[in-house]
Design a protein around this motif. Sequence first.
Motif, PDB file in Angstrom:
ATOM      1  N   ALA A  15       0.791  -1.326  -0.160  1.00  0.00           N
ATOM      2  CA  ALA A  15       0.109  -0.089  -0.077  1.00  0.00           C
ATOM      3  C   ALA A  15       0.795   1.348   0.111  1.00  0.00           C
ATOM      4  CB  ALA A  15      -1.009  -0.049   1.156  1.00  0.00           C
ATOM      5  N   ASN A  16       1.815   1.126   0.834  1.00  0.00           N
ATOM      6  CA  ASN A  16       2.758   2.134   0.817  1.00  0.00           C
ATOM      7  C   ASN A  16       3.972   2.321  -0.371  1.00  0.00           C
ATOM      8  OD1 ASN A  16       5.578   3.091   3.209  1.00  0.00           O
ATOM      9  ND2 ASN A  16       3.774   4.378   2.450  1.00  0.00           N
ATOM     10  N   LEU A  17       4.124   1.465  -0.895  1.00  0.00           N
ATOM     11  CA  LEU A  17       4.640   1.340  -2.228  1.00  0.00           C
ATOM     12  C   LEU A  17       3.943   2.174  -3.348  1.00  0.00           C
ATOM     13  CD1 LEU A  17       7.086   0.661  -3.856  1.00  0.00           C
ATOM     14  CD2 LEU A  17       6.370  -1.630  -4.000  1.00  0.00           C
ATOM     15  N   ALA A  18       2.716   1.385  -3.399  1.00  0.00           N
ATOM     16  CA  ALA A  18       1.534   2.133  -4.451  1.00  0.00           C
ATOM     17  C   ALA A  18       1.666   3.479  -4.269  1.00  0.00           C
ATOM     18  CB  ALA A  18       0.451   1.390  -4.442  1.00  0.00           C
ATOM     19  N   GLU A  19       1.376   3.975  -3.198  1.00  0.00           N
ATOM     20  CA  GLU A  19       1.277   5.330  -2.692  1.00  0.00           C
ATOM     21  C   GLU A  19       2.624   6.293  -3.465  1.00  0.00           C
ATOM     22  OE1 GLU A  19       0.809   6.582   1.154  1.00  0.00           O
ATOM     23  OE2 GLU A  19      -0.275   8.526   0.584  1.00  0.00           O
ATOM     24  N   ALA A  20       3.793   5.710  -3.067  1.00  0.00           N
ATOM     25  CA  ALA A  20       4.966   6.598  -3.470  1.00  0.00           C
ATOM     26  C   ALA A  20       5.158   6.467  -4.815  1.00  0.00           C
ATOM     27  CB  ALA A  20       6.219   5.564  -2.760  1.00  0.00           C
ATOM     28  N   LEU A  21       4.636   5.576  -5.710  1.00  0.00           N
ATOM     29  CA  LEU A  21       4.802   5.364  -7.176  1.00  0.00           C
ATOM     30  C   LEU A  21       3.517   5.854  -7.774  1.00  0.00           C
ATOM     31  CD1 LEU A  21       6.338   1.738  -7.562  1.00  0.00           C
ATOM     32  CD2 LEU A  21       7.447   4.070  -7.686  1.00  0.00           C
ATOM     33  N   GLY A  22       2.586   6.490  -7.070  1.00  0.00           N
ATOM     34  CA  GLY A  22       1.274   7.198  -7.473  1.00  0.00           C
ATOM     35  C   GLY A  22       0.532   6.244  -8.553  1.00  0.00           C
ATOM     36  N   MET A  23       0.255   4.961  -8.041  1.00  0.00           N
ATOM     37  CA  MET A  23      -0.561   4.056  -8.574  1.00  0.00           C
ATOM     38  C   MET A  23      -1.488   3.456  -7.578  1.00  0.00           C
ATOM     39  SD  MET A  23       2.285   0.922  -9.093  1.00  0.00           S
ATOM     40  CE  MET A  23       1.445   0.101  -9.921  1.00  0.00           C
ATOM     41  N   GLU A  24      -2.587   2.928  -8.310  1.00  0.00           N
ATOM     42  CA  GLU A  24      -3.495   2.205  -7.260  1.00  0.00           C
ATOM     43  C   GLU A  24      -2.964   0.818  -6.955  1.00  0.00           C
ATOM     44  OE1 GLU A  24      -6.111   3.730  -6.394  1.00  0.00           O
ATOM     45  OE2 GLU A  24      -5.393   5.422  -7.247  1.00  0.00           O
ATOM     46  N   ARG A  25      -3.217   0.372  -5.529  1.00  0.00           N
ATOM     47  CA  ARG A  25      -2.957  -0.678  -4.845  1.00  0.00           C
ATOM     48  C   ARG A  25      -3.129  -1.924  -5.710  1.00  0.00           C
ATOM     49  NH1 ARG A  25      -3.653   4.009  -3.587  1.00  0.00           N
ATOM     50  NH2 ARG A  25      -5.584   3.983  -2.620  1.00  0.00           N
ATOM     51  N   PRO A  26      -4.405  -2.031  -6.405  1.00  0.00           N
ATOM     52  CA  PRO A  26      -4.636  -3.352  -7.069  1.00  0.00           C
ATOM     53  C   PRO A  26      -3.756  -3.544  -8.215  1.00  0.00           C
ATOM     54  CG  PRO A  26      -6.814  -1.989  -6.461  1.00  0.00           C
ATOM     55  CD  PRO A  26      -5.721  -1.282  -6.145  1.00  0.00           C
ATOM     56  N   ASN A  27      -3.272  -2.279  -8.791  1.00  0.00           N
ATOM     57  CA  ASN A  27      -2.556  -2.580 -10.043  1.00  0.00           C
ATOM     58  C   ASN A  27      -1.084  -2.971  -9.656  1.00  0.00           C
ATOM     59  OD1 ASN A  27      -4.536  -1.831 -11.862  1.00  0.00           O
ATOM     60  ND2 ASN A  27      -4.072   0.388 -11.589  1.00  0.00           N
ATOM     61  N   LEU A  28      -0.766  -2.756  -8.559  1.00  0.00           N
ATOM     62  CA  LEU A  28       0.703  -3.192  -8.112  1.00  0.00           C
ATOM     63  C   LEU A  28       0.624  -4.763  -7.896  1.00  0.00           C
ATOM     64  CD1 LEU A  28       3.456  -2.343  -7.235  1.00  0.00           C
ATOM     65  CD2 LEU A  28       2.718  -1.892  -4.736  1.00  0.00           C
TER      66      LEU A  28
END
Lengths: 162, 162
Positions: free
Chosen positions: A71-84
Amino acid sequence: MTQKQTTLPRHKTNRPTVSDQVLRKFTSYSVRRTASVIYADINRSLKHLGLRMISFSVLTMVARNPHIRQANLAEALGMERPNLVAIVNELQNVGWVIRIPDPTDRRAYGLRITTAGRNVLSKATAEANAHEAKVTQHLDDDERQILIRALKKIEDATKQGG
Amino acid sequence: MTQKQTTLPRHKTNRPTVSDQVLRKFTSYSVRRTASVIYADINRSLKHLGLRMISFSVLTMVARNPHIRQANLAEALGMERPNLVAIVNELQNVGWVIRIPDPTDRRAYGLRITTAGRNVLSKATAEANAHEAKVTQHLDDDERQILIRALKKIEDATKQGG
DNA sequence: TATTGTTATACTCTATAACTATA
DNA sequence: TATAGTTATAGAGTATAACAATA
């Protein structure tokens, strides 16, 4: 110069050159045009290593932030959690990243890069650096600095201005 | 300052802030990040007029280049011919653009903007200018100029270096 | 033989809703 | 009641092959 034009096919010389100069003044247009070609190009550069820009980004972030959560990583990369999820699966399947259960929160996992992961990341980083040198070859240091900073400013202004 | 922190939910203060600063040094990453947020934002700005950035671009180009052909237009906008068809259809269906058969080449059509088309284009251009002012509000004139020129240089270097 | 506009198609990227298991 | 990870899905955007009509 000798008149080379006559050797060109007629349909080539007849086709008028149309410029998008007016649109280039819009940052949104310019940034997008550049993004599309540079993105395709970096992906071509990384393909032989089994990476895309997005998976390279994830690998870089995991290497720099051991035990980071998705969740934290997705936020840092500006992407949605499901797509990660699919990307982490991909990296885990080839053995470059592992999901380690968080001892303090049984819902979460901490991501870690493996030795094999560090290996490809090292090669990929070299590839990305070479790519960076290639695409910015006609910019001086000032221009490069201003470019990166300006892009960040624009992104922030766009987000806050909603 | 009084200690406001205690009013924040615990899970918010506990979530670590992760930075993508290392990746920002890569132009491909920075440009892409900015492109994604600015693109979504300009599309939101144009939506109430029934336009997206791509259809706004097409309308602008058609207005500036009367009787332009689709193949030529697609090339100028850096897109594939098949993907332009639906957009021109869209603009023709709402009466903002018309396809005029080329008298000298029965395969081709010349695109022309209509009066209604000029009307929305005028509003859309104002919207795009306002959007531009908003997103670049923290850049000075030098930064703006350098940004646009640098993006073009990068695009050209990327294309030629293939 | 090549080009214009077109159709069909597929692949990537992105966004949202909703589920499960935990907290 | 909220969060972490996940699934399913839908919508853009993009790329390629192939066709009919015409050059």
